[in-house]
Design a protein around this motif. Structure first.
Motif, PDB file in Angstrom:
ATOM      1  N   VAL A 103       0.876  -1.186   0.000  1.00 13.44           N
ATOM      2  CA  VAL A 103       0.000   0.000   0.000  1.00 13.44           C
ATOM      3  C   VAL A 103       0.909   1.231   0.000  1.00 13.44           C
ATOM      4  O   VAL A 103       1.871   1.306   0.768  1.00 13.44           O
ATOM      5  N   THR A 104       0.607   2.184  -0.883  1.00 14.90           N
ATOM      6  CA  THR A 104       1.456   3.390  -0.907  1.00 14.90           C
ATOM      7  C   THR A 104       1.112   4.288   0.288  1.00 14.90           C
ATOM      8  O   THR A 104       0.005   4.213   0.836  1.00 14.90           O
ATOM      9  N   GLU A 105       2.068   5.123   0.633  1.00 20.57           N
ATOM     10  CA  GLU A 105       1.820   6.078   1.728  1.00 20.57           C
ATOM     11  C   GLU A 105       0.594   6.940   1.406  1.00 20.57           C
ATOM     12  O   GLU A 105      -0.197   7.267   2.292  1.00 20.57           O
ATOM     13  N   ARG A 106       0.425   7.274   0.124  1.00 21.34           N
ATOM     14  CA  ARG A 106      -0.696   8.130  -0.269  1.00 21.34           C
ATOM     15  C   ARG A 106      -2.038   7.401  -0.077  1.00 21.34           C
ATOM     16  O   ARG A 106      -2.991   7.978   0.447  1.00 21.34           O
ATOM     17  N   THR A 149       1.619  10.234   8.247  1.00 20.83           N
ATOM     18  CA  THR A 149       2.110   9.856   6.916  1.00 20.83           C
ATOM     19  C   THR A 149       2.043  11.046   5.953  1.00 20.83           C
ATOM     20  O   THR A 149       2.879  11.163   5.050  1.00 20.83           O
ATOM     21  N   ARG A 150       1.101  11.935   6.170  1.00 19.22           N
ATOM     22  CA  ARG A 150       0.961  13.104   5.291  1.00 19.22           C
ATOM     23  C   ARG A 150       2.150  14.058   5.412  1.00 19.22           C
ATOM     24  O   ARG A 150       2.282  14.995   4.624  1.00 19.22           O
ATOM     25  N   ASN A 183       3.509  13.343  -4.918  1.00 19.37           N
ATOM     26  CA  ASN A 183       4.075  12.457  -5.955  1.00 19.37           C
ATOM     27  C   ASN A 183       4.953  11.393  -5.325  1.00 19.37           C
ATOM     28  O   ASN A 183       4.942  10.231  -5.733  1.00 19.37           O
ATOM     29  N   PHE A 184       5.720  11.822  -4.351  1.00 19.78           N
ATOM     30  CA  PHE A 184       6.622  10.907  -3.647  1.00 19.78           C
ATOM     31  C   PHE A 184       5.805   9.836  -2.917  1.00 19.78           C
ATOM     32  O   PHE A 184       6.080   8.642  -3.007  1.00 19.78           O
TER      33      PHE A 184
END
Ligand code: FAD
Length: 264
Positions: A68-71, A91-92, A98-99
């Motif tokens: 799972v991506t951080e986003r 996490t934000r 983009n990163f």
């Protein structure tokens, strides 16, 4: 970064067996830290087609796949619903959108980075890591473990208790690494104080947490004392970004504020 081979794993078993073939084979998640380190590898073992990019829930837990991506993690309604949004908030704070669309939760935890916002944000809560081959570890146990874990992180499981959380990343500019990270929680009437980026990987301040938990209706002075105990029991160091003394001063202020916030 150089690699002789790119290998797309077809299953967890396949990825694990490829990992064992050569000490210079490495698991590839978002690849951002691997690229930054600039080392040479034999094979990069891509985990992206194994279905590890899902967030689901049971009655007791939220289950987050390691890819799972951080986003996706920060935007997940399930993650936002936990502890007043404190885990998602942490996490934000990592770099830009983009990163975070590339960086994964698995890569963030397995790196045990001393600057990790993600780890600091998760550590006050009941979080278990599940590996392949079958093995599970509490997040704190994993962070204290000194050896190399030659296994694949499959998912992390966050217990859904009722409670509140606070997270503060102190940084010089918007996209910086932290100078110090503070996370405080109040879950089932128990406080937990965590300090990361000291600059060492996040740790629970057990003595300070025990101190504040021993007081039935803690006052501001008790919160100040708990912050003092936390900065005495945990190690703080100098680096090019900040002195040890400055980190301690910051930590004392934000631990006290965090305790005040979650006690409301
Ligand atoms: C320039 C830069 C700035 C950053 N700033 C911050 C910051 O301010 N705050 C912050 O918290 N983080 C920061 N990070 C870290 C970032 O958030 C990610 O944690 C990092 O990029 C690793 O995630 P990844 O998916 O790219 O992992 P990768 O680079 O692919 O992998 C990292 C390590 O984890 C291992 N790994 C990956 N997945 C698994 C798995 N499933 N099982 C076992 N091992 C695995 C890999 O083999 C590798 O050793 C930064 C990173 C970079 C490159």
């Amino acid at each position: 970064m150089r690699a002789n081979e790119y290998y797309r794993a077809s299953s967890l078993e396949d990825a694990y067996s490829k990992l064992q073939e050569d000490p210079k084979n490495v698991l590839l998640a978002g690849g951002l830290w691997i690229k930054k380190m600039g080392q040479s590898y034999n094979a990069l073992i891509d985990l992206s087609t194994l279905g590890l990019n899902k967030i689901s829930e049971t009655k007791e837990e939220v289950i987050v796949g390691s890819m799972v991506t951080e986003r996706d993690f920060e935007n997940s309604p399930l993650i936002k619903s936990l502890y007043g949004d404190a885990i998602s908030f942490a996490t934000r704070e990592v770099m830009g959108v983009n990163f975070r669309n590339l960086a994964t939760i698995g890569g963030s935890i397995m790196g045990r980075y001393p600057f990790s916002d993600v780890i600091t944000g998760l550590l006050p809560y009941d979080v278990t890591l599940h590996f392949y081959p079958e093995q599970e570890m509490k997040l704190e146990e994993f962070l204290l473990f000194r050896g190399k874990i030659n296994a694949i992180l499959v998912d992390i499981r966050i217990k859904k208790h009722v409670g509140k959380g606070f997270f503060k990343k102190v940084k010089t500019t918007a996209l910086d690494f932290p100078i110090v990270n503070i996370a405080v929680s109040e879950v089932n009437d128990k406080y937990t104080i965590v300090v990361g980026a000291r600059p060492m990987v996040a740790a629970i301040a057990h003595k300070a947490s025990d101190y504040i938990n021993s007081i039935s209706s803690p006052s501001r002075d008790d919160f100040v004392k708990a912050a003092e105990i936390a900065t005495e029991e945990l190690q703080f160091l100098d680096n090019k970004d900040a002195s040890k003394e400055y980190r301690i001063d910051l930590a004392r202020v934000y631990i006290r504020r965090g305790l005040e916030e979650v006690s409301k």
